[in-house]
Motif scaffolding. Structure first.
Motif, PDB file in Angstrom:
ATOM      1  N   GLN A  17       0.812  -1.221   0.000  1.00 41.35           N
ATOM      2  CA  GLN A  17       0.000   0.000   0.000  1.00 41.35           C
ATOM      3  C   GLN A  17       0.845   1.271   0.000  1.00 41.35           C
ATOM      4  O   GLN A  17       0.342   2.361  -0.263  1.00 41.35           O
ATOM      5  N   TYR A  18       2.152   1.151   0.301  1.00 41.00           N
ATOM      6  CA  TYR A  18       3.031   2.305   0.338  1.00 41.00           C
ATOM      7  C   TYR A  18       3.764   2.527  -0.990  1.00 41.00           C
ATOM      8  O   TYR A  18       4.710   3.292  -1.055  1.00 41.00           O
ATOM      9  N   TYR A  41      -1.871   7.971   5.027  1.00 41.49           N
ATOM     10  CA  TYR A  41      -1.526   6.635   5.506  1.00 41.49           C
ATOM     11  C   TYR A  41      -1.600   6.605   7.029  1.00 41.49           C
ATOM     12  O   TYR A  41      -1.454   7.621   7.688  1.00 41.49           O
ATOM     13  N   GLU A  42      -1.781   5.413   7.569  1.00 43.65           N
ATOM     14  CA  GLU A  42      -1.745   5.162   9.005  1.00 43.65           C
ATOM     15  C   GLU A  42      -0.623   4.161   9.267  1.00 43.65           C
ATOM     16  O   GLU A  42      -0.540   3.130   8.604  1.00 43.65           O
ATOM     17  N   PHE A 100       3.018  -2.134  10.503  1.00 44.26           N
ATOM     18  CA  PHE A 100       4.033  -1.494   9.655  1.00 44.26           C
ATOM     19  C   PHE A 100       5.423  -1.724  10.232  1.00 44.26           C
ATOM     20  O   PHE A 100       6.338  -2.136   9.524  1.00 44.26           O
ATOM     21  N   THR A 156      -0.126   9.190  11.864  1.00 42.49           N
ATOM     22  CA  THR A 156      -0.852   9.588  10.667  1.00 42.49           C
ATOM     23  C   THR A 156       0.137  10.265   9.732  1.00 42.49           C
ATOM     24  O   THR A 156       0.863  11.172  10.139  1.00 42.49           O
ATOM     25  N   SER A 165       7.754   3.283   1.763  1.00 47.44           N
ATOM     26  CA  SER A 165       7.778   2.591   3.059  1.00 47.44           C
ATOM     27  C   SER A 165       9.120   2.756   3.764  1.00 47.44           C
ATOM     28  O   SER A 165       9.158   2.998   4.975  1.00 47.44           O
TER      29      SER A 165
END
Length: 179
Positions: free
Chosen positions: A6-7, A23-24, A29, A44, A115
């Protein structure tokens, strides 16, 4: 590494201009990075990406808390984090040297992975010495551990016993110093 998918931001289909992403970051993560200083947090991330003809300008704003382990009492405590960083990604050939300040994207690249950037920004924000009392988080402090440490600490000797057991060589040096 699937959770880090997702990153990845595909930039080939984006128009020139500014684009925003959110993004959270949480324990999932940080679990993807084996040697992370941070194991848990609630952050956040707001990312503003400006796409230009020859580069991408990434502006990161990261806010929230990370949980650190106190170096004194070993209790976990929340540490507030507010990070503002900027990264430039330049379109070029893969033969160009990759600099620390600028990411070089090859002609065949169609997405950028943020990321590792997020991981680095958060880990750099961790203080060198972690003490829950320094942050005013005394309610998180482990009082039992502090009392154990104080009971195991060496007792201070009085000045009288120190003077009686002083090495005579030090006394001679003190006389020289006073002259």
């Amino acid at each position: 590494m699937k959770s880090l998918q997702q990153y990845r931001i595909p930039f080939t289909g984006l128009k020139i201009g500014k684009h925003q992403f959110g993004y959270e970051l949480d324990e999932r993560f940080f679990a993807e990075f084996e040697y992370s200083l941070v194991k848990n947090g609630k952050l956040t991330v707001l990312l503003e990406m400006e796409k230009q003809e020859t580069m991408l300008i990434l502006s990161f704003t990261i806010k929230g808390i990370i949980f650190l382990s106190c170096d004194v009492c070993l209790a976990d405590y929340p540490y507030p984090v507010e990070i503002a960083e900027r990264q430039i990604a330049k379109f070029g050939s893969s033969e160009e040297d990759d600099m620390d300040e600028i990411i070089i994207l090859g002609r065949n690249d169609h997405e950028i992975d943020i990321s590792t950037l997020l991981y680095e920004y958060v880990n750099v924000a961790v203080p060198y010495i972690n003490r829950c009392a320094d942050e005013g988080n005394t309610e998180w402090c482990d009082k039992e551990m502090i009392s154990r440490l104080e009971s195991l600490a060496p007792k201070e000797e009085s000045d009288e016993t120190t003077e009686n057991t002083a090495d005579p060589r030090w006394e001679a040096l003190k006389k020289i110093k006073n002259n």
